[in-house]
Design an enzyme around this catalytic site. Structure first.
Site, PDB file in Angstrom:
ATOM      1  N   HIS A 120       3.445  -9.568   1.091  1.00  0.00           N
ATOM      2  CA  HIS A 120       3.396  -8.732   1.706  1.00  0.00           C
ATOM      3  C   HIS A 120       4.616  -8.283   2.707  1.00  0.00           C
ATOM      4  CE1 HIS A 120       1.300  -7.803   6.005  1.00  0.00           C
ATOM      5  NE2 HIS A 120       0.491  -6.961   5.098  1.00  0.00           N
ATOM      6  N   TYR A 123       0.394   5.105  12.354  1.00  0.00           N
ATOM      7  CA  TYR A 123       0.553   3.611  12.737  1.00  0.00           C
ATOM      8  C   TYR A 123       2.091   3.465  13.513  1.00  0.00           C
ATOM      9  CZ  TYR A 123      -2.960   2.092   9.360  1.00  0.00           C
ATOM     10  OH  TYR A 123      -4.254   1.791   8.609  1.00  0.00           O
ATOM     11  N   ARG A 164      -3.560  -6.447  18.965  1.00  0.00           N
ATOM     12  CA  ARG A 164      -4.295  -5.330  18.721  1.00  0.00           C
ATOM     13  C   ARG A 164      -5.947  -5.938  18.445  1.00  0.00           C
ATOM     14  NH1 ARG A 164      -5.879  -3.127  13.881  1.00  0.00           N
ATOM     15  NH2 ARG A 164      -4.173  -3.934  12.915  1.00  0.00           N
ATOM     16  N   ARG A 169       0.883  -1.571   0.028  1.00  0.00           N
ATOM     17  CA  ARG A 169      -0.035   0.104  -0.024  1.00  0.00           C
ATOM     18  C   ARG A 169       0.759   1.343  -0.064  1.00  0.00           C
ATOM     19  NH1 ARG A 169      -5.172  -2.019   1.390  1.00  0.00           N
ATOM     20  NH2 ARG A 169      -4.875  -3.927   2.868  1.00  0.00           N
TER      21      ARG A 169
END
EC number: 2.7.4.1
Length: 692
Positions: free
Chosen positions: A443, A476, A572, A383
């Site tokens: 990823h 983040y 999380r 991303r």
């Protein structure tokens, strides 16, 4: 509330006693986010933002997770998930929890957020609150800015119910009278284009300088009769449909990008999974809508306010209602040298975002793009955004004659269209663009720069836990390692060869990588802690990830607990493990941190009899990460960096008693509270103070 779970031996626990349902666990995370909207630790506008984040999260939950369970149920799949629930049972539990949560969401909005905003002279005016001058302005705004782009659609045999876009705002209007052709029309639908702002601010001269806003829905509702000349609108009701947005893509196609483009257009019109209507919508109207969308009343959600809270955004300039501004610091090592390459040659450099700046990562690429000694740049992109500085710098490097290779994951959910654009930008600049491995999402977060120095080729590597996305790096939490370690650089080189070429699995020296070695090595590391505990040596495991769902690892952690290993999990979001169960997991504690920044670091700690192993990774402990993605897990070897991560990234979070939630054995989460006399500890605030 679930009842307490107990057994005298591990084998006495049934499947549904051992595991928490994945879908219900992620829904619990969304509820923890919702609770931030009433937490006085957050300034008012940040609390409102959490309310909107909850809406966006819930939208995606229905689009992907609920849609998937609905498909299983529709296909007659009665197989049970590891927790023992059938798809039908999961849907029932989701519906019960989601209905309660959405009712609470709107209650928070109407009874807490909006009244407190009004005290700050930020008002969302209802139709009955407008002054005559404001009403006249709104009417003119409707006529000039709204009505020209609306397309009312009558519902009759010649005009069947329209295909409405996923999550779009719509109105169903009840009518009396005949139209220009003499037809008796009872119902019409008015879609509101996404191009229209959902919140309209009134001019200051009409509000005495206060911030007064009117919802688009209120404007349309007030003037909807103007769209039907000669007829009377007797009712106007907002509604919104949420659709299945998962892509069903055959990866054996010749052109993945082309196939994705076709699927993206169909995403807007997937099968309906949820219908939202306003509370005042009459029964015969919502029953009509349910029939049109092939839904039942369990999938109907009545809301006391706008049906699209996710877009309830406005640029309020009230600094005292926001978090204090934070400027990420640049590590001192970069201030002592003019070149990123010189800094990286001296030592491994750990970046902890958002407390430390993401700028060195961009600067590494910028220097590489302009340095005549640099021959090649390789990078993974999951991303980033086509207009991001990273993509622009990579394009510049390609135009400057560098051999630029970008491994772009086209299938990053909800970023597919953006990533196709990134691929086009880089290809046009002359970069080599590959889409990774069929059947496996790429990823891993890796950059490699190859530079000629003293007639030798030297490699510079960045490895990260988060995406190469400068905006996300400000909100983040993530780790990044900048290194010239020869073994790590060689490992990264070999993974890039796997991704861009053909051949057998690369044998790596230091990196663990999925889908090959990571899962097995994690099992080995846990087994070593089990052996240490049985031998009477200190044994501890600390894992900080976004999600834990993989059953083999959960079972191995249960085994570790029974052997006496202390296991601390900082999860999380999703956690399918049940902690604190007698004779199964009494040595396991699970906590979740929800605060100003989204916790995204993935860190694995194994005490290893005093010689601790610490790994950072792009992978969560989920089946998809460990078996269906290309992931990179890298060791932290520098003693000073290991100490930093252990103290700041692990112990700091285990001490949090303000933002932490504790998972109970029955699957419920409770807010952590300081013991009597215990000092308040907020992990994220501690880091903000540390990195000032």
């Amino acid at each position: 509330m679930n009842t307490a779970i107990t057994a005298t031996t591990p084998t006495e626990y049934s499947y549904n006693d051992r595991y928490i349902n994945r879908e219900l666990s992620i829904l619990d995370f969304h509820l923890r986010v919702l609770e931030q909207a009433v937490d006085p630790l957050h300034p008012l506008l940040e609390r409102m933002n959490f309310l909107l984040i909850f809406s966006r999260n819930l939208d995606e939950f229905f689009e992907i997770r609920v849609a998937g369970v609905m498909e299983q149920f529709a296909l007659g799949n009665e197989s049970r998930s590891p927790d023992g629930l059938t798809p039908r049972q999961v849907l029932q539990k989701i519906s019960e929890t989601a209905h309660t949560a959405i009712e609470r969401q709107y209650r928070i909005l109407n009874e807490e957020i909006l009244p407190k905003l009004r005290e700050e002279d930020i008002c969302f005016l209802r139709r009955g609150e407008l002054t005559p001058a404001q009403s006249a302005w709104v009417k003119k705004y409707f006529q000039e800015q709204v009505a020209p782009v609306l397309t009312p659609i009558s519902l009759d045999p010649a005009h069947p119910f329209p295909r409405l876009v996923n999550k779009s705002l719509n109105f169903i209007v009840t009518l009396e009278g005949k139209d220009a052709f003499g037809r008796q029309i009872d119902l019409a639908v008015v879609p509101a284009p996404r191009s229209l702002p959902r919140v309209v601010r009134l001019p200051d001269e009409l509000t005495g300088g206060k911030e007064h806003h009117v919802m688009l829905s209120a404007i349309i509702h007030e003037h909807v009769s103007d769209l039907f000349p000669g007829m009377t609108a007797t009712g106007c009701y907002q509604f919104r449909v949420t659709r299945n947005a998962d892509l069903a893509l055959n990866e054996d196609v010749e052109d993945l990008a082309k196939a994705l483009k076709g699927e993206l257009s169909s995403r807007r019109f997937g099968r309906a999974v949820r219908l939202e209507v306003t509370q005042n919508c009459p029964q015969h109207i919502y029953e009509y809508l349910l029939e049109e969308f092939d839904l039942n009343e369990e999938q109907l959600y009545k809301v006391d306010g706008p049906v699209n809270l996710a877009r309830l955004v406005s640029n309020f300039k009230r600094p005292h209602l926001r978090y204090d501004s934070h400027t990420p610091v640049v590590p001192k090592v970069f201030k002592k040298t003019e070149s990123i390459f010189s800094a990286m040659q001296k030592q491994d450099i750990l970046l902890h975002h958002p407390f430390e700046s993401f700028a060195p990562v961009i600067q590494l690429l910028r220097e590489a793009a302009r340095d005549p000694q640099v021959l090649a740049i390789k990078q993974t992109l999951y991303r980033s955004g086509a207009d991001s500085e990273i993509v622009q710098v990579l394009a510049e490097a390609a135009r400057n004659g560098k051999e630029v290779t970008a491994v772009i994951e086209l299938r990053a959910r909800f970023d597919e269209e953006s990533n196709i654009e990134v691929a086009n930008v880089l290809q046009e600049a002359g970069a080599v663009v590959v889409y990774g491995i069929v059947g496996y999402k790429t990823h891993a977060k890796m950059i490699m720069v190859v530079r000629r120095e003293n007639n030798k080729l030297v490699r510079y590597v960045h490895l990260g836990t988060g995406n190469y996305h400068a905006m996300n790096a400000r909100i983040y939490t993530d780790y990044g390692l900048m290194t010239t370690d020869k073994d790590l650089c060689e490992d990264v080189h070999r993974i890039f060869q796997e991704l861009t070429g053909m051949g057998k699995m690369a044998k790596l020296k230091k990196l663990l990588h999925a889908p090959f070695t990571l899962h097995a090595q994690l099992i080995n590391f846990i087994d070593e802690e089990i052996a240490n505990a049985k031998a009477g040596r200190k044994a501890q495991i600390i894992v900080k990830v976004n999600a834990l769902t993989e059953v083999q690892l959960i079972n191995k952690l249960y085994e570790a607990s029974q052997a006496g290993v202390q296991v601390d999990l900082i999860i999380r979001s999703i956690c399918c493990l049940r902690p604190g169960l007698p004779n199964l997991s009494e040595n396991i504690r699970v906590r979740s941190i929800v605060g100003r920044f989204l916790e995204h670091t993935r860190v694995y700690y194994f005490s290893n009899n005093g010689d601790a192993r610490i790994y950072c990774s792009s992978a969560d402990w989920m089946d998809r990460n460990l078996f269906n993605r290309v992931e990179a897990c890298f060791p932290i070897e520098d003693p000073a960096l290991k100490k930093r991560i252990y103290q700041q990234g692990l112990l700091n979070y285990l001490q949090d008693n303000q933002q932490a939630w504790l998972l109970q054995g029955d699957g419920t989460w409770i807010r952590a509270k300081p013991a009597e006399g215990e000092k308040l500890h907020n992990a994220q605030r501690e880091l903000l103070e540390t990195f000032k």
